[in-house]
Design an enzyme around this catalytic site. Structure first.
Site, PDB file in Angstrom:
ATOM      1  N   THR A  17       1.440 -13.139  10.724  1.00  0.00           N
ATOM      2  CA  THR A  17       2.276 -13.328  11.783  1.00  0.00           C
ATOM      3  C   THR A  17       3.407 -12.347  12.278  1.00  0.00           C
ATOM      4  OG1 THR A  17       3.777 -14.669  10.232  1.00  0.00           O
ATOM      5  CG2 THR A  17       2.022 -15.993  11.062  1.00  0.00           C
ATOM      6  N   GLU A 210      -3.828  18.054   3.492  1.00  0.00           N
ATOM      7  CA  GLU A 210      -2.643  18.618   3.820  1.00  0.00           C
ATOM      8  C   GLU A 210      -1.907  19.160   2.634  1.00  0.00           C
ATOM      9  OE1 GLU A 210      -1.297  15.293   5.865  1.00  0.00           O
ATOM     10  OE2 GLU A 210       0.070  14.551   4.056  1.00  0.00           O
ATOM     11  N   HIS A 247       5.155  12.884   5.812  1.00  0.00           N
ATOM     12  CA  HIS A 247       4.651  12.028   4.788  1.00  0.00           C
ATOM     13  C   HIS A 247       5.401  12.157   3.574  1.00  0.00           C
ATOM     14  CE1 HIS A 247       0.303  11.915   6.801  1.00  0.00           C
ATOM     15  NE2 HIS A 247       1.054  10.927   6.983  1.00  0.00           N
TER      16      HIS A 247
END
Lengths: 293, 371
Positions: A17, A210, A247
């Site tokens: 929701t 990476e 990240h």
């Protein structure tokens, strides 16, 4: 065929929701995924995009027979949501949120191991199997097409860039897996490569890695016995040591996690390593061509 | 988030790990008072970089007068790019031996890892592999005393020091777990009068877990500009070039920085505008790039969740409000691409659809690149 996620997966959305939950439920349904239920405590009886909402995963599983869950709840509540899913029979768990504490991720991954649950993420764009017309994730629907290439990536948008270039270059995908950008995630390159190895439809694999950690170096050892062409592209060549590049996991720490070390290991293991994302398609064409010759 | 040594030491003390008596000092007078109180001391610069000692960041004072002079010299000094604002005055130790111990996260095994060595005092990366003992922790179980005893035995420790060591391992793991640490390290773990003392300590906390630790003071070690962008909620790293860069998603942003360098340009920054950023944060991010006064701004967007028309609107908003006085190169593809490109073209900005020619153009406009 596809790996990990197939057509028959019955999916619940935890946090359905919320804005993200709603939006991506619509996108997943549009793609063809079997989203059978949503979970949002206190919202039982509502519907989101025609999908019934339950208070608990237990009720959702009982009513719908769901066996997969995608989690959109905020990071502080993600561990609770993950355990709720795992303790109620969910077998495939996709953790979208970023900024989940590493201790929580370790606990989730350990429990998943005990319960035989496959965890994708956290901090992932998810997983998509174009040939099966199903996905659990936040990736844009239109950039993929069915085909013989497996893709495993740490990063979202960068993998979109590469998947789209594959599609435009005539290389469709069996499955695209986002491992996630956090230091501790459910999958490793090796675990995903192992699935691709066993999938007869997957003819070659593209790895998108990476800086940070040593997942690529570990994968290189496995690649020696992989038996299918692999093209690898890694980001972070220009990254300075000690800085987190967006990240949580993308950081060169105390001399470890450099691009040089990863590229060297992958090249030595026989992968075709390219320097820039737009070179992936040509490298793939070459790798597949030389294999057929 | 890295913690200053004096904060790390306070955490060790809270968990019952012995540390030398010490005081935080901010002025030469405070340094003199500290040495008056604790006797001959090491004055240690409180900066978040390793290798302080070699760089002159640890000096000794026998008397209060000497402490005043040493602090005078150290406060305000530049240490590996950081200005020294505080010192930690700590009782000088008669060290007999130096060990190493840490708890950190093994990313590949996805479990905590305890590392120990009898060769402490230097960076652990410089210690030969065969001199390091590694023991992995099952997070379901944690570290019980037997774990510490096993580790002590594997190191070859015996008697009282082995008992102290085993006890310390348990406490160190408690810190790692309860404080949501990425790393807790004692190096050197000194032997003084036959007992273990934490002579230096590092504590790095997990940024993602700070919501569980409201008592922890937030430390942003970034530059002024980095801190400003972090406050908008975006990932930003300053680099030393002059082509400003914005992309969406961490991986794309890294790849964009790499691409500029690939064509011979000098990237000024890493900026992740977010995987699904809307108009306002994108405009704020671009605003920061303009304020840097770069030679060129390069925007590289692959619209997945991010909508190209939102990015275009953000560009136009900044252009209208403060102006963009430097050349702008935009690469824009993906969701709502046509609308985004149309909006930009109406404002006289053309957009590329491929990353390579766009990056090359940005480098060329900056007057850089390969001859």
């Amino acid at each position: 065929m596809a790996i990990i996620l197939t057509r028959d997966a019955k999916i619940v959305v935890q946090g359905i929701t919320g804005n993200q939950g709603r939006f991506h439920t619509r996108q997943m349904l549009a793609y063809g995924a079997q989203v059978v239920g949503g979970v949002s405590p206190g919202k039982a009886g509502e519907q989101v995009e025609g999908v019934p909402v339950f208070d608990t995963v237990a009720e959702a599983v009982q009513a719908t027979g769901a066996d997969a869950s995608i989690v959109f709840v905020p990071a502080p509540f993600a561990k609770d949501a993950a355990f709720e899913a795992m303790e109620n029979g969910i077998r495939l768990l996709v953790m979208i949120p970023e900024h989940i504490p590493v201790q929580d991720s370790m606990d989730i991954v350990a429990r998943a191991e005990d319960r035989g649950v496959t965890v994708i993420g956290p901090n992932t764009f998810g997983i998509i199997s174009p040939g099966e017309r199903t996905k659990m994730g936040i990736m844009p629907n239109h950039i993929y097409q069915p085909g013989p290439i497996g893709v495993v990536a740490r990063s979202g948008t960068l993998s979109y860039e590469i998947a789209f270039s594959l599609t435009n270059g005539g290389f469709g995908q069996t499955t695209v897996v986002g491992m996630g950008g956090d230091p501790v995630v459910g999958q490793t390159f090796i675990s995903v490569l192992h699935h691709f190895k066993q999938d007869p439809e997957t003819k070659a694999v593209v790895m998108v890695g990476e800086i940070g950690g040593s997942a690529e170096e570990e994968a290189a050892e496995y690649l020696k016995s992989f038996g299918k062409p692999v093209v690898a592209y890694l980001a972070g060549r220009a990254a300075p040591p000690g800085k987190r590049m967006g990240h949580a996991g993308a950081i060169i720490e105390r001399g470890r996690g450099t691009l040089e070390s990863k590229e060297k290991a992958l090249s030595a293991a026989g992968a075709s390593v390219v320097t820039m994302p737009w070179q992936v398609v040509d490298a793939l064409r070459e790798a597949l061509g030389s294999q057929n010759a | 988030m890295k913690q200053y040594e004096y904060l790390a030491k306070a955490v060790l003390r809270d968990h019952g790990i012995p540390t030398p008596p010490g005081q935080l000092v901010r002025s030469p007078d405070e340094a003199a008072q500290a040495v008056q109180a604790i006797g001959p001391a090491a004055l240690k610069a409180q900066v978040l970089v390793g290798g302080r000692g070699k760089a002159g960041g640890i000096r000794f004072a026998e008397t209060p007068d000497e402490a005043r002079a040493v602090a005078q010299a150290m406060l305000g000094m530049n240490l590996k790019g950081y200005t020294v604002e505080t010192l930690y005055a700590e009782a000088k130790l008669q060290i007999e031996r130096e060990f190493y111990i840490s708890v950190t996260t093994d990313r590949n095994r996805k479990t905590p890892l305890v590392m120990a060595s009898l060769k402490g005092g230097m960076e652990i990366e410089e210690v030969a592999d065969e001199d390091i003992v590694r023991q992995w922790v099952d997070p379901r179980i944690g570290v019980m005393p037997y774990f510490g005893r096993e580790l002590a035995a594997r190191l070859g420790l015996h008697g009282g020091i082995a008992r102290e060591f085993a006890d310390l391992v348990v406490k160190l793991y408690q810190i790692y777990r309860e404080r949501d640490a990425e790393l807790v390290e004692i190096n050197p773990l000194a032997v003084v009068d036959g007992h273990l003392v934490a002579a230096d300590a590092r504590l790095n906390l997990d940024d993602s877990a700070l919501f569980r630790h409201p008592e922890v003071e937030r430390i942003d070690e970034g530059s002024a500009l980095e801190q400003k962008v972090h406050q908008i909620g975006l990932a930003y790293v300053e680099l030393d070039g002059d082509i400003a860069i914005m992309a969406n998603g961490a991986g794309m942003a890294m790849a964009t920085v790499d691409a500029i360098q690939y064509f011979g340009g000098k990237p000024a920054n890493f900026l992740d505008a977010g995987g699904g950023a809307s108009v306002e944060p994108t405009a704020q991010a671009l605003d920061v790039l303009v304020s840097m006064n770069p030679k060129v701004i390069f925007i590289n967007i692959f619209g997945g969740i991010t909508r190209c028309d939102d990015v275009a609107k953000a560009i136009l908003q900044v252009k209208a409000s403060r102006g963009i006085p430097v050349p702008l190169v935009v690469r824009l593809v993906g969701t709502n691409e046509k609308e985004g490109v149309r909006l930009l073209e109406e404002a006289g900005i053309s957009a590329y659809s491929d990353m390579a020619p766009a990056a090359e153009r940005a480098v060329m406009l900056a007057g850089e690149g390969r001859p």
